[in-house]
Structures are given as C-alpha cells and as structure tokens.
Design a protein around this motif. Structure first.
Motif, PDB file in Angstrom:
ATOM      1  N   ALA A 243     -29.481 -94.833 -54.150  1.00  0.00           N
ATOM      2  CA  ALA A 243     -29.518 -94.086 -55.406  1.00  0.00           C
ATOM      3  C   ALA A 243     -30.218 -92.743 -55.272  1.00  0.00           C
ATOM      4  CB  ALA A 243     -30.205 -94.929 -56.480  1.00  0.00           C
ATOM      5  N   ILE A 244     -31.138 -92.608 -54.320  1.00  0.00           N
ATOM      6  CA  ILE A 244     -31.912 -91.363 -54.217  1.00  0.00           C
ATOM      7  C   ILE A 244     -31.228 -90.327 -53.325  1.00  0.00           C
ATOM      8  CG2 ILE A 244     -34.111 -92.531 -54.597  1.00  0.00           C
ATOM      9  CD1 ILE A 244     -34.580 -92.312 -51.562  1.00  0.00           C
ATOM     10  N   GLN A 245     -30.120 -90.658 -52.705  1.00  0.00           N
ATOM     11  CA  GLN A 245     -29.480 -89.714 -51.787  1.00  0.00           C
ATOM     12  C   GLN A 245     -28.949 -88.475 -52.512  1.00  0.00           C
ATOM     13  OE1 GLN A 245     -29.840 -90.088 -48.479  1.00  0.00           O
ATOM     14  NE2 GLN A 245     -31.016 -91.888 -49.141  1.00  0.00           N
ATOM     15  N   GLU A 246     -28.295 -88.683 -53.628  1.00  0.00           N
ATOM     16  CA  GLU A 246     -27.773 -87.538 -54.382  1.00  0.00           C
ATOM     17  C   GLU A 246     -28.904 -86.704 -54.997  1.00  0.00           C
ATOM     18  OE1 GLU A 246     -25.188 -84.762 -56.102  1.00  0.00           O
ATOM     19  OE2 GLU A 246     -25.027 -86.162 -54.418  1.00  0.00           O
ATOM     20  N   PRO A 247     -29.942 -87.305 -55.580  1.00  0.00           N
ATOM     21  CA  PRO A 247     -31.074 -86.490 -56.044  1.00  0.00           C
ATOM     22  C   PRO A 247     -31.744 -85.710 -54.915  1.00  0.00           C
ATOM     23  CG  PRO A 247     -31.146 -88.641 -57.085  1.00  0.00           C
ATOM     24  CD  PRO A 247     -30.052 -88.697 -56.059  1.00  0.00           C
ATOM     25  N   PHE A 248     -31.828 -86.300 -53.730  1.00  0.00           N
ATOM     26  CA  PHE A 248     -32.416 -85.562 -52.615  1.00  0.00           C
ATOM     27  C   PHE A 248     -31.539 -84.385 -52.213  1.00  0.00           C
ATOM     28  CE2 PHE A 248     -32.575 -84.977 -47.931  1.00  0.00           C
ATOM     29  CZ  PHE A 248     -33.808 -84.345 -47.878  1.00  0.00           C
ATOM     30  N   ARG A 249     -30.232 -84.567 -52.240  1.00  0.00           N
ATOM     31  CA  ARG A 249     -29.328 -83.459 -51.927  1.00  0.00           C
ATOM     32  C   ARG A 249     -29.525 -82.313 -52.915  1.00  0.00           C
ATOM     33  NH1 ARG A 249     -24.956 -81.013 -53.193  1.00  0.00           N
ATOM     34  NH2 ARG A 249     -24.782 -82.185 -55.134  1.00  0.00           N
ATOM     35  N   ILE A 250     -29.687 -82.648 -54.177  1.00  0.00           N
ATOM     36  CA  ILE A 250     -29.932 -81.622 -55.195  1.00  0.00           C
ATOM     37  C   ILE A 250     -31.271 -80.941 -54.949  1.00  0.00           C
ATOM     38  CG2 ILE A 250     -30.295 -81.231 -57.661  1.00  0.00           C
ATOM     39  CD1 ILE A 250     -28.370 -83.554 -58.193  1.00  0.00           C
ATOM     40  N   ALA A 251     -32.275 -81.724 -54.579  1.00  0.00           N
ATOM     41  CA  ALA A 251     -33.597 -81.162 -54.298  1.00  0.00           C
ATOM     42  C   ALA A 251     -33.544 -80.201 -53.118  1.00  0.00           C
ATOM     43  CB  ALA A 251     -34.589 -82.294 -54.012  1.00  0.00           C
ATOM     44  N   PHE A 252     -32.801 -80.565 -52.093  1.00  0.00           N
ATOM     45  CA  PHE A 252     -32.690 -79.679 -50.937  1.00  0.00           C
ATOM     46  C   PHE A 252     -31.912 -78.419 -51.291  1.00  0.00           C
ATOM     47  CE2 PHE A 252     -31.379 -78.032 -46.881  1.00  0.00           C
ATOM     48  CZ  PHE A 252     -32.436 -78.333 -46.047  1.00  0.00           C
ATOM     49  N   ARG A 253     -30.902 -78.555 -52.113  1.00  0.00           N
ATOM     50  CA  ARG A 253     -30.134 -77.381 -52.551  1.00  0.00           C
ATOM     51  C   ARG A 253     -31.032 -76.400 -53.299  1.00  0.00           C
ATOM     52  NH1 ARG A 253     -26.710 -78.484 -57.613  1.00  0.00           N
ATOM     53  NH2 ARG A 253     -28.862 -78.317 -58.398  1.00  0.00           N
ATOM     54  N   ASP A 254     -31.865 -76.906 -54.200  1.00  0.00           N
ATOM     55  CA  ASP A 254     -32.756 -76.027 -54.957  1.00  0.00           C
ATOM     56  C   ASP A 254     -33.773 -75.351 -54.045  1.00  0.00           C
ATOM     57  OD1 ASP A 254     -31.396 -76.818 -57.206  1.00  0.00           O
ATOM     58  OD2 ASP A 254     -32.893 -78.316 -57.810  1.00  0.00           O
ATOM     59  N   ALA A 255     -34.256 -76.071 -53.032  1.00  0.00           N
ATOM     60  CA  ALA A 255     -35.208 -75.487 -52.092  1.00  0.00           C
ATOM     61  C   ALA A 255     -34.538 -74.428 -51.220  1.00  0.00           C
ATOM     62  CB  ALA A 255     -35.826 -76.577 -51.226  1.00  0.00           C
ATOM     63  N   ALA A 256     -33.301 -74.692 -50.805  1.00  0.00           N
ATOM     64  CA  ALA A 256     -32.588 -73.742 -49.951  1.00  0.00           C
ATOM     65  C   ALA A 256     -32.290 -72.441 -50.689  1.00  0.00           C
ATOM     66  CB  ALA A 256     -31.290 -74.373 -49.448  1.00  0.00           C
ATOM     67  N   LYS A 257     -32.099 -72.502 -51.988  1.00  0.00           N
ATOM     68  CA  LYS A 257     -31.874 -71.280 -52.764  1.00  0.00           C
ATOM     69  C   LYS A 257     -33.034 -70.306 -52.585  1.00  0.00           C
ATOM     70  CE  LYS A 257     -28.931 -72.958 -56.540  1.00  0.00           C
ATOM     71  NZ  LYS A 257     -28.823 -73.138 -58.016  1.00  0.00           N
ATOM     72  N   THR A 258     -34.244 -70.838 -52.590  1.00  0.00           N
ATOM     73  CA  THR A 258     -35.419 -69.983 -52.445  1.00  0.00           C
ATOM     74  C   THR A 258     -35.423 -69.294 -51.101  1.00  0.00           C
ATOM     75  OG1 THR A 258     -36.609 -71.581 -53.820  1.00  0.00           O
ATOM     76  CG2 THR A 258     -37.919 -69.927 -52.670  1.00  0.00           C
ATOM     77  N   VAL A 259     -34.968 -69.985 -50.067  1.00  0.00           N
ATOM     78  CA  VAL A 259     -34.918 -69.385 -48.729  1.00  0.00           C
ATOM     79  C   VAL A 259     -33.982 -68.183 -48.717  1.00  0.00           C
ATOM     80  CG1 VAL A 259     -34.335 -69.788 -46.312  1.00  0.00           C
ATOM     81  CG2 VAL A 259     -35.449 -71.587 -47.629  1.00  0.00           C
ATOM     82  N   PHE A 260     -32.853 -68.297 -49.381  1.00  0.00           N
ATOM     83  CA  PHE A 260     -31.931 -67.167 -49.450  1.00  0.00           C
ATOM     84  C   PHE A 260     -32.542 -66.005 -50.219  1.00  0.00           C
ATOM     85  CE2 PHE A 260     -28.631 -70.467 -48.623  1.00  0.00           C
ATOM     86  CZ  PHE A 260     -28.094 -69.888 -47.493  1.00  0.00           C
ATOM     87  N   PHE A 261     -33.302 -66.322 -51.270  1.00  0.00           N
ATOM     88  CA  PHE A 261     -33.973 -65.252 -52.005  1.00  0.00           C
ATOM     89  C   PHE A 261     -35.040 -64.579 -51.141  1.00  0.00           C
ATOM     90  CE2 PHE A 261     -32.759 -67.620 -56.050  1.00  0.00           C
ATOM     91  CZ  PHE A 261     -31.785 -66.692 -56.400  1.00  0.00           C
ATOM     92  N   VAL A 262     -35.750 -65.372 -50.345  1.00  0.00           N
ATOM     93  CA  VAL A 262     -36.787 -64.815 -49.468  1.00  0.00           C
ATOM     94  C   VAL A 262     -36.165 -63.892 -48.417  1.00  0.00           C
ATOM     95  CG1 VAL A 262     -38.449 -65.442 -47.664  1.00  0.00           C
ATOM     96  CG2 VAL A 262     -38.444 -66.662 -49.823  1.00  0.00           C
ATOM     97  N   SER A 263     -34.928 -64.155 -48.035  1.00  0.00           N
ATOM     98  CA  SER A 263     -34.270 -63.291 -47.046  1.00  0.00           C
ATOM     99  C   SER A 263     -34.149 -61.863 -47.542  1.00  0.00           C
ATOM    100  CB  SER A 263     -32.879 -63.838 -46.699  1.00  0.00           C
ATOM    101  OG  SER A 263     -31.974 -63.664 -47.789  1.00  0.00           O
ATOM    102  N   LEU A 264     -34.205 -61.677 -48.869  1.00  0.00           N
ATOM    103  CA  LEU A 264     -34.125 -60.331 -49.430  1.00  0.00           C
ATOM    104  C   LEU A 264     -35.304 -59.475 -48.967  1.00  0.00           C
ATOM    105  CD1 LEU A 264     -32.819 -58.276 -51.350  1.00  0.00           C
ATOM    106  CD2 LEU A 264     -34.119 -59.325 -53.222  1.00  0.00           C
ATOM    107  N   ALA A 265     -36.462 -60.091 -48.770  1.00  0.00           N
ATOM    108  CA  ALA A 265     -37.635 -59.332 -48.315  1.00  0.00           C
ATOM    109  C   ALA A 265     -37.385 -58.721 -46.939  1.00  0.00           C
ATOM    110  CB  ALA A 265     -38.863 -60.239 -48.272  1.00  0.00           C
ATOM    111  N   PHE A 266     -36.660 -59.428 -46.089  1.00  0.00           N
ATOM    112  CA  PHE A 266     -36.395 -58.933 -44.741  1.00  0.00           C
ATOM    113  C   PHE A 266     -35.176 -58.011 -44.710  1.00  0.00           C
ATOM    114  CE2 PHE A 266     -38.739 -62.883 -44.224  1.00  0.00           C
ATOM    115  CZ  PHE A 266     -39.723 -62.492 -43.331  1.00  0.00           C
TER     116      PHE A 266
END
Length: 312
Positions: A243-266
């Motif tokens: 049951a937690i696999q899909e919530p974890f996928r969503i959690a990782f997706r939300d975290a990965a979004k921040t990484v793409f935003f951080v790439s803007l600094a570079f």
C-alpha cells in the motif's frame, strides 16, 4: 569542501601575493585571478559539469522509482533511460565544434545556456509525464553540454600569453573539479533533505491506517528509501508494504521537483557567465606560441632514426 574552498580561493592567492612581493616567481600568474574572461569560462566548466554529474545520479533514480515503479517501462529500459543525461552531454561534446564555427563561442554559450535554463527548470512541471520530462531533459542536458564543451575549449583563449596555457588550463581544471563537486553534493543533499519531509508526509498516514505501530515509522521510511531492510520494520505486513509503494512514488516525485528547481541556480549562473565569454581572435589564428622544430629538422631527425635502425 570548505577546506578546499579556503585553500583554493584564500590561501593560494595569499601565498601567491606573498611570493610575488618577495620578488620570486609565483606558482600561478596573479593576473589569472583578475582576468574576468578566463575566470568566467573556468567557472562555467564546473557549473555545466555539475549539471552532468547531478542529473547522472538523480535522474536514474527517477527512472527506477517513478517510471519503472508504476509499470511504465520494463526492466530492460531502465539502463537506457537512466543514461539519457550523460548521453546528451557526450553528444553535445561531439557537436559543439560545428556550432561554434557558425556562431562563435560567446553566442554558442549564451544561446545554449538560455535553452538549458528553460528546459531543465521546466522538467519540474510534470515529472509524471515521462515523454515530456525526457524530452526537456535531453534538450536541456544537450544545451548545457554545449556550454561545458565551449567553456573548456575557450578557457585558455583570454590568457595574456599562450606560454601560460599549462598554468591556465590547470587552474581551470581545478576550478571545474571544485565547482562540480559542490554541485553534486548540493543535488544529493537537496534530494535527501526533501525526502526526509515528503516520505513521512505521504506514507505515515497510510501505514498507520493499516495498523503499523507508530514506533515503526522511522524504520519504514528507511526501508522504503532502500537504506534498510523491510525485515527490520516491526509489525509490517505484505498489505502495508504494497500500500505504501504508490505514496512513496509520489513522495519521491515531489522531492525530485525541488532538484530540478535547484538546477536553476547552476544553469542560471552559467547563463550570466556566458556573457563574459571571449570571442575568437581571428588575428591570432595562425600564431604559434613556441616552435619545437621545422620541417627540415624533422626530416633530418627522421633520416637519422632510419639510419640508426638500419645499422642495428
């Protein structure tokens, strides 16, 4: 990283100034630190390379957790899709020569940086849309690969004398390694810190609702991220684990979004520095800083080697 930064940008220049005042030859010409065109290219080699190293680590996790995790791709596609970022950079290194020939190094870097900034930041828009994200990533990494390749090849152009090419190239390489190491650490730390927030927010309520003890939540978070075993989670049942696999996928997706935003600094910094890039100086196209030998000396040396080989 702090020790490296202090050594490279504080201790080394201070030592060089002290040596110069003593009337002795410096290890590096001091004017290299004042040459804005050289410094902009040197820093861009590391900033653009940081995008390469960062997404070579982060995007494979996106592929395996988000796309493979919801059955969009087969296990045979993981390796290919995970290598999209490095492959795009390598292809850019193959293509940057003809691009520079048409546009010149400065506008090649500016134009590529604009594309890279836009595409890599836009990857955060809808990571669940695999085709969109992959298309933006490929174009963005290719563009930043052009920036890296051009900055590497042009970093020694602004030197006062090409006799300093070894010292200038060495400083440029050291700057590249330093900046890319920092960017890789920032990307990794950003992803991990965001997962510390998004994973509990998504999976805790689901796990507790299915009967998992509250004392096991930390162990569950570690297990779902792959840093611990599910066997160490007390009270975990197959139903909860599924049951937690899909919530974890969503959690990782939300975290990965921040990484793409951080790439803007570079990528944004790379765009700014690109405006200081030097253009090719056509007046020095045929200039040779130092000649080793001429054709006559080369022929004489070749004949001597042939004669020595024959006598033996």
């Amino acid at each position: 990283m702090i020790v490296g930064a202090v050594t490279l940008f504080a201790i080394l220049p201070a030592y060089e100034i002290w040596i110069h005042k003593k009337g002795r030859d410096t290890y590096l010409p001091l004017h290299l630190f004042k040459n804005i065109r050289f410094q902009s290219a040197a820093w861009n080699t590391g900033i653009a390379a940081g995008v390469y190293y960062g997404f070579s680590i982060v995007f494979p996790q996106i592929v395996s957790i988000i796309y493979y995790g919801r059955g969009e791709i087969s296990e045979y596609d993981i390796g290919t899709l995970a290598g999209l970022a490095p492959m795009s950079f390598v292809f850019a290194q193959m293509c940057h020569g003809p691009i520079v020939w048409f546009t010149g190094p400065k506008w090649a870097m500016i134009g590529s940086a604009v594309v890279g900034v836009a595409c890599l930041t836009a990857c955060a828009a809808d990571i669940d849309n695999r085709q969109l994200t992959m298309g933006l990533l490929i174009v963005g990494c290719y563009a930043m690969g052009i920036v890296e390749s051009v900055s590497i090849t042009t970093s020694t152009f602004p030197l006062r004398s090409q006799e300093e090419i070894g010292q200038g190239g060495g400083l440029s390489g050291s700057t590249r390694n330093f900046v890319s190491a920092i960017s890789l650490a920032i990307y990794t730390a950003t992803l991990n810190n965001r997962l510390n927030q998004t994973v509990p927010a998504q999976i805790n309520s689901v796990a507790l609702g299915l009967g998992l003890p509250a004392s096991s939540l930390d162990a569950l978070a570690a297990a779902v991220r792959g840093s611990a075993s599910y066997d160490a989670v007390a009270g975990l049942t197959p139903a909860i684990q599924e049951a937690i696999q899909e919530p974890f996928r969503i959690a990782f997706r939300d975290a990965a979004k921040t990484v793409f935003f951080v790439s803007l600094a570079f990528s944004g910094s790379a765009l700014i520095l690109s405006f200081f890039t030097t253009e090719n100086d056509e007046s020095t196209a045929d200039y040779v800083a130092a000649g080793m030998h001429g054709k006559s000396e080369e022929k004489a040396y070749h004949d001597e080697k042939v004669a020595d080989t024959g006598s033996k």
